[in-house]
Write a protein that holds these residues in place. Structure first.
Motif, mmCIF file in Angstrom:
data_model
loop_
_atom_site.group_PDB
_atom_site.id
_atom_site.type_symbol
_atom_site.label_atom_id
_atom_site.label_comp_id
_atom_site.label_asym_id
_atom_site.label_seq_id
_atom_site.Cartn_x
_atom_site.Cartn_y
_atom_site.Cartn_z
ATOM 1 N N THR A 40 0.841 -1.195 0.000
ATOM 2 C CA THR A 40 0.000 0.000 0.000
ATOM 3 C C THR A 40 0.874 1.242 0.000
ATOM 4 O O THR A 40 2.051 1.197 0.393
ATOM 5 C CB THR A 40 -0.907 0.019 1.244
ATOM 6 O OG1 THR A 40 -0.082 0.113 2.415
ATOM 7 C CG2 THR A 40 -1.781 -1.224 1.314
ATOM 8 N N GLU A 63 0.764 3.690 1.934
ATOM 9 C CA GLU A 63 1.154 4.058 3.297
ATOM 10 C C GLU A 63 2.402 3.292 3.730
ATOM 11 O O GLU A 63 3.348 3.868 4.306
ATOM 12 C CB GLU A 63 0.000 3.786 4.269
ATOM 13 C CG GLU A 63 -1.216 4.673 4.067
ATOM 14 C CD GLU A 63 -2.163 4.147 2.982
ATOM 15 O OE1 GLU A 63 -3.151 4.823 2.669
ATOM 16 O OE2 GLU A 63 -1.888 3.031 2.451
ATOM 17 N N ILE A 64 2.431 1.994 3.467
ATOM 18 C CA ILE A 64 3.600 1.193 3.828
ATOM 19 C C ILE A 64 4.793 1.564 2.942
ATOM 20 O O ILE A 64 5.943 1.606 3.408
ATOM 21 C CB ILE A 64 3.275 -0.305 3.730
ATOM 22 C CG1 ILE A 64 2.276 -0.694 4.813
ATOM 23 C CG2 ILE A 64 4.529 -1.140 3.849
ATOM 24 C CD1 ILE A 64 2.781 -0.513 6.225
ATOM 25 N N GLN A 65 4.545 1.841 1.669
ATOM 26 C CA GLN A 65 5.634 2.314 0.805
ATOM 27 C C GLN A 65 6.275 3.570 1.381
ATOM 28 O O GLN A 65 7.499 3.739 1.345
ATOM 29 C CB GLN A 65 5.108 2.613 -0.599
ATOM 30 C CG GLN A 65 4.739 1.413 -1.431
ATOM 31 C CD GLN A 65 4.228 1.841 -2.804
ATOM 32 O OE1 GLN A 65 4.904 2.574 -3.524
ATOM 33 N NE2 GLN A 65 3.040 1.401 -3.167
ATOM 34 N N PHE A 66 5.440 4.465 1.909
ATOM 35 C CA PHE A 66 5.940 5.704 2.502
ATOM 36 C C PHE A 66 6.918 5.381 3.633
ATOM 37 O O PHE A 66 8.026 5.941 3.701
ATOM 38 C CB PHE A 66 4.755 6.526 3.027
ATOM 39 C CG PHE A 66 5.141 7.767 3.781
ATOM 40 C CD1 PHE A 66 5.452 8.932 3.112
ATOM 41 C CD2 PHE A 66 5.173 7.768 5.168
ATOM 42 C CE1 PHE A 66 5.807 10.083 3.810
ATOM 43 C CE2 PHE A 66 5.511 8.902 5.881
ATOM 44 C CZ PHE A 66 5.829 10.070 5.195
ATOM 45 N N ALA A 67 6.530 4.487 4.518
ATOM 46 C CA ALA A 67 7.397 4.125 5.641
ATOM 47 C C ALA A 67 8.695 3.494 5.148
ATOM 48 O O ALA A 67 9.801 3.828 5.606
ATOM 49 C CB ALA A 67 6.663 3.177 6.583
ATOM 50 N N GLN A 68 8.576 2.563 4.204
ATOM 51 C CA GLN A 68 9.762 1.893 3.686
ATOM 52 C C GLN A 68 10.705 2.870 2.986
ATOM 53 O O GLN A 68 11.929 2.826 3.174
ATOM 54 C CB GLN A 68 9.342 0.782 2.728
ATOM 55 C CG GLN A 68 8.583 -0.360 3.392
ATOM 56 C CD GLN A 68 8.010 -1.337 2.377
ATOM 57 O OE1 GLN A 68 8.052 -1.096 1.162
ATOM 58 N NE2 GLN A 68 7.454 -2.445 2.858
ATOM 59 N N SER A 79 7.592 -4.393 7.926
ATOM 60 C CA SER A 79 6.274 -4.071 7.382
ATOM 61 C C SER A 79 5.384 -5.308 7.310
ATOM 62 O O SER A 79 4.178 -5.188 7.090
ATOM 63 C CB SER A 79 6.414 -3.481 5.974
ATOM 64 O OG SER A 79 7.182 -2.303 6.002
ATOM 65 N N TYR A 132 4.368 0.406 10.927
ATOM 66 C CA TYR A 132 2.998 0.893 10.756
ATOM 67 C C TYR A 132 2.799 2.258 11.407
ATOM 68 O O TYR A 132 1.981 3.067 10.939
ATOM 69 C CB TYR A 132 2.005 -0.126 11.309
ATOM 70 C CG TYR A 132 1.531 -1.098 10.248
ATOM 71 C CD1 TYR A 132 0.374 -0.856 9.526
ATOM 72 C CD2 TYR A 132 2.279 -2.230 9.938
ATOM 73 C CE1 TYR A 132 -0.054 -1.732 8.540
ATOM 74 C CE2 TYR A 132 1.869 -3.112 8.955
ATOM 75 C CZ TYR A 132 0.704 -2.864 8.247
ATOM 76 O OH TYR A 132 0.280 -3.722 7.264
ATOM 77 N N ALA A 179 3.979 4.603 8.820
ATOM 78 C CA ALA A 179 3.001 4.620 7.731
ATOM 79 C C ALA A 179 1.758 5.399 8.113
ATOM 80 O O ALA A 179 1.155 6.087 7.271
ATOM 81 C CB ALA A 179 2.637 3.185 7.339
ATOM 82 N N TYR A 187 1.422 9.128 7.360
ATOM 83 C CA TYR A 187 1.002 9.490 6.003
ATOM 84 C C TYR A 187 -0.476 9.210 5.757
ATOM 85 O O TYR A 187 -1.129 9.902 4.958
ATOM 86 C CB TYR A 187 1.847 8.704 4.989
ATOM 87 C CG TYR A 187 1.448 8.908 3.547
ATOM 88 C CD1 TYR A 187 1.942 9.976 2.814
ATOM 89 C CD2 TYR A 187 0.573 8.015 2.916
ATOM 90 C CE1 TYR A 187 1.576 10.159 1.486
ATOM 91 C CE2 TYR A 187 0.201 8.183 1.604
ATOM 92 C CZ TYR A 187 0.707 9.256 0.889
ATOM 93 O OH TYR A 187 0.335 9.437 -0.424
ATOM 94 N N SER A 188 -1.038 8.230 6.422
ATOM 95 C CA SER A 188 -2.386 7.754 6.109
ATOM 96 C C SER A 188 -3.448 8.805 6.403
ATOM 97 O O SER A 188 -3.383 9.521 7.407
ATOM 98 C CB SER A 188 -2.684 6.490 6.913
ATOM 99 O OG SER A 188 -3.960 5.990 6.598
#
Length: 849
Positions: A323, A325-330, A345, A360, A363, A366-367
């Motif tokens: 997702t 959101e997870i891409q943002f964290a990574q 993740s 998370y 993430a 950003y969500s």
């Protein structure tokens, strides 16, 4: 003669090798074939392979079946699996684990045997077939290990806060640079001798390729070698960093990889992904401080920098780990902190301290909606709370709106006390300039540096300098360490820790190689794909005209003479003839037309375009000849009714005597007769008339762009750079990634596909063919007579110039002897093509040494 590309896909490497060694130039420069073929075969198995997933394929098996007896303080049978090094050391039964043969690999033998006295683990059902297959794949892959991971006690945790180390005393009065003081003290402590410095001709080539990604011209090399001033190295470094356009368009490669930005690829067609190209180009050309860049990427001020944080919105259903959101964290973890949040993740990381909650939480910043936590793609019934990885520096207000949360996160990431942020980028730049990271690989920032003082000093100095990326490069390049001879790599045991032995020679990136070949051959395209305006805006002061101000006027047929208006669809051909008594060193220019044009010079198609508001730069040196030259432009008006139409053309010819402009004017001629597809007129056209100066809005809109285009030289400025072009198959085979993911380090090994493209590919063949024609034209122009002796002198001077441009040195006597033996004293186009091929195949050419 140089090979044409194979027309049979099934042609074997054996036959390709046989053909290559039978070519006339095969005995010449065997190192070239060694680079293309030897390394290609050696690493052919690596072509197209993904990195082995140790964390998910092997680590769970080791934890389940082996950890109880062979990790931590347990070392049954003398075998410890705490690290790759301890595993390779083996135990009481031997150290052979790398063999693919189950009978000789102790590891494979023990997990597959049916003998209850030998089988491991000794109790329980043993490994399943799938688990055995995973171990076999791991052994075949060479037992790769996750950098920084250990089953033993984690003895190193990177510090968060910055640290200002005390610098050792200089080892000598001429080695006072902080980098040299640190490294000299380290080498002295190891009883290692000081490293020797490289020669100036090696230094200038290394520096040009590192800082601006281009080869120095022979004139630039000779001027540097002739400079006797003590500070000439520092002056050269500063002068290259001040070349904003070349610096920017070289470092775009690094940042596009780092920020997974590109001009085509996954997500762009469907609108699930947006570029940051314009923002990134402007940030680099204005040398925006790195902390400001990071803040604008994390909390975008406009849509121009939002593509990084927004990631790729994949079509259809995706796993929880894909997702946005997870891409943002990574992406944030990898790009700005050099840490891997991909494992975290999915589940608490096996390899470091990061947890599912950490990933998370980042993430959730950003969500825009409550974010459900998933473990291994299954919801666990918990909602993530927005959070930051290092709350010692501050916390995110979980109740704030998303834009405010992102702003807070950006502030925490770039907080002056976040030493991990500054250490990560200086480590990446050190790796880029020196070939091996202070922490290596560069995305393993949880690992201990090989020299903590060096990393910490560079990081605090970078912050002291206002996060100035150019100053960071100056700091590295101005050290004696950067000027040291390249490390001589030898086979060593993997258990031997890294010791600094000088910069490591690095293969050119795909973009550097392509740019270098384009420089040698004049084969750069006329247009680029990046949606940017090249260069800094130039303020035009009409009261103080400059040499780079436009000299031409906008012209058309007499239908543009007031009060007439050119009709829609009008097609004309415009012509200008001029004579050259010698070829210039440089010939470049700009052209645009409302609405459409095709440009030929001496029957060679140079440029074409249908966008009336765009301006194209071109390099014409390969098309020019001694004697009469003809510029011919087919120009077409568009629209559905009468509307303004005009052409603008300007070309600069530069040689040691100065610069001459050939520009559109009312002295040009035009005809209404049509050109054919090859740019030729029918026989007997005699209706030529003088062109008319046309009025319209073009001058005000494009004057600034025209001045910018004319302000740059053909090789070091307006030459379109490979970093501005969509990746073609050659660049892909040379290692340019597709940038769906962040790539902080490109592969270093030559693959079979690269060997094929370099030795037998059509793209490179076309460039070399064009380059040979260009160099032959220069030879003919330089020849002072019709005798064989004068032809031989011109050929020898040409070879010397090719070597100086490609390698920044004169050809050695044995190279000249070999060329004379296989070619003879004079050169023609086909021989020049072979010489160019052989030179660009040399490891000396393809490496930054």
């Amino acid at each position: 003669m140089r090979l044409s590309p194979t027309t049979h896909a099934e042609a074997s490497f054996h036959s390709m090798f046989k053909n290559l060694i039978n070519r006339p130039f095969a005995p010449w420069l065997p190192a070239a074939l060694g680079c293309v073929l030897g390394f290609g075969f050696m690493h052919s198995a690596s072509m197209g392979q993904e990195p082995f997933d140790f964390a998910h394929k092997v680590l769970p098996v080791l934890k389940k079946h082996c950890a109880e007896c062979h990790t931590g303080d347990q070392k049954k049978g003398g075998l410890s699996l705490n690290s790759r090094e301890s595993m390779l050391a083996g135990g009481e039964s031997g150290a052979e684990v790398l063999s693919n043969d189950r009978s000789t690999s102790e590891l494979l033998a023990r997990v597959t045997t049916k003998d209850p006295d030998l089988r491991m683990p000794p109790e329980g059902p043993g490994l399943s077939e799938l688990e055995i297959a995973a171990i076999e794949q791991w052994v075949r892959a060479g037992l790769p290990w996750e950098q920084g991971f250990s089953f033993g006690a984690q003895g190193y945790e990177p510090p968060l806060l910055p640290r200002r180390p005390e610098l050792p005393a200089p080892s000598s009065p001429d080695r006072t640079h902080p980098i040299d003081r640190i490294l000299d003290a380290d080498r002295a402590a190891r009883s290692l001798a000081p490293l020797r410095s490289i020669k100036d001709e090696v230094f200038i080539r290394r520096l040009y390729l590192d800082l601006i990604g281009l080869l120095p011209t022979p004139e630039q090399t000779q001027a540097f070698l002739a400079d006797a001033t003590a500070d000439k190295h520092l002056k050269l470094i500063r002068s290259l960093l001040d070349r904003d356009i070349e610096y920017t368009e070289h470092w775009l490669t690094f940042w596009n990889d780092q920020l997974r930005n590109d001009y085509s690829g996954t997500g762009f067609i469907t609108g699930g992904r947006t570029q940051i190209s314009k923002w990134l180009y402007e940030a680099l050309i204005h040398n925006k401080p790195y902390d400001a860049m990071a803040r604008e990427l994390i909390a975008p001020l406009s849509g121009e920098s939002a593509g990084f944080a927004n990631g790729i919105r994949w079509r259809g259903e995706v796993s929880a780990g894909q997702t946005v959101e997870i891409q943002f964290a990574q992406s944030l973890g990898q790009a700005f902190l050099g840490i891997n949040l991909k494992c975290a993740s999915c589940h608490d990381s096996f390899i470091d301290r990061w947890t599912l909650k950490d990933a998370y939480g980042l993430a959730a910043v950003y969500s825009n909606s409550p974010l459900q936590i998933h473990r291994c793609d299954k919801p666990i019934g918990q909602t993530a709370s927005p959070g930051w990885l290092f709350e010692e520096l501050g916390k995110i207000d979980a109740q704030a709106a998303q834009p405010e949360r992102l702003k807070q996160l950006a502030g925490l990431m770039t907080h002056p006390q976040n030493g991990r942020f500054s250490r990560t980028i200086v480590n990446r730049f050190w790796h880029r300039m020196m070939g091996y990271g202070i922490v290596h690989p560069t995305d393993a920032m949880q690992s201990q540096p090989w020299n903590e003082d060096l990393l910490d000093h560079l990081a605090v100095d970078f912050v002291d300098q206002g996060y100035n990326l150019k100053e960071l490069l100056f700091t590295i390049a101005s050290s004696e360490a950067y000027r040291a001879e390249s490390e001589r790599l030898e086979e060593r045991e993997s258990t031997v820790p890294y010791t600094y032995q000088g910069p490591r020679a690095r293969r050119m990136t795909a973009e550097q190689f392509v740019d270098a070949v384009w420089q040698l051959t004049g084969s750069a395209p006329n247009k680029f794909d990046a949606p940017i305006q090249r260069g800094k805006p130039i303020e035009i002061d009409v009261a103080q005209p400059k040499a780079t101000d436009p000299q031409g006027v906008w012209i058309w047929s007499d239908t543009a003479r007031s009060p007439s208006v050119p009709p829609a669809g009008e097609k004309i051909a415009l012509r200008k003839s001029f004579t050259l008594d010698a070829l210039p060193n440089q010939a470049f220019g700009v052209i645009t037309c409302d609405n459409e044009y095709r440009l030929w010079i001496n029957d060679r198609l140079i440029a074409q375009d249908k966008a009336w508001e765009s301006l194209e730069s071109f390099d014409a040196i390969a098309a020019l000849r001694v004697g009469q030259n003809v510029i011919l432009v087919e120009a077409i008006n568009g629209g559905n009714g009468p509307n303004p139409a005009a052409l603008y053309f300007e070309m600069k010819l530069i040689d040691p005597r100065g610069a001459v402009s050939i520009a559109s004017s009312d002295k040009w001629e035009y005809t209404a007769s049509a050109l054919d597809a090859q740019g030729k007129l029918a026989e007997g056209v005699n209706d030529w008339k003088e062109a008319v100066v046309a009025d319209g809005p073009w001058g005000g809109r494009l004057k600034n762009e025209i001045a910018m285009g004319l302000a740059r030289g053909p090789l070091d400025g307006p030459m379109v750079r490979a970093s501005l072009i969509k990746a073609d198959p050659l660049m892909r085979s040379l290692g340019r990634p597709n940038r769906d993911q962040i790539v902080s380090m490109r592969p270093t090994e030559l693959t079979t596909l690269e060997a094929m493209d370099l030795s037998n590919g059509q793209t490179l063949a076309d460039w070399l063919e064009r380059g040979a024609a260009l160099w032959n034209a220069r030879r003919v122009s330089a020849q002072t007579g019709d005798t064989a002796a004068s032809a031989a002198v011109a050929s020898r001077e040409l070879i010397d110039r090719i070597y100086m441009h490609a390698l920044s040195r004169h050809p050695r006597s044995e190279e000249i002897e070999t060329i004379d033996q296989w070619v003879g004293p004079t050169l023609e186009v086909t021989e020049l093509e072979d010489i160019l091929w052989s030179v660009v195949m040399l490891p000396e050419f393809q490496y930054v040494r």
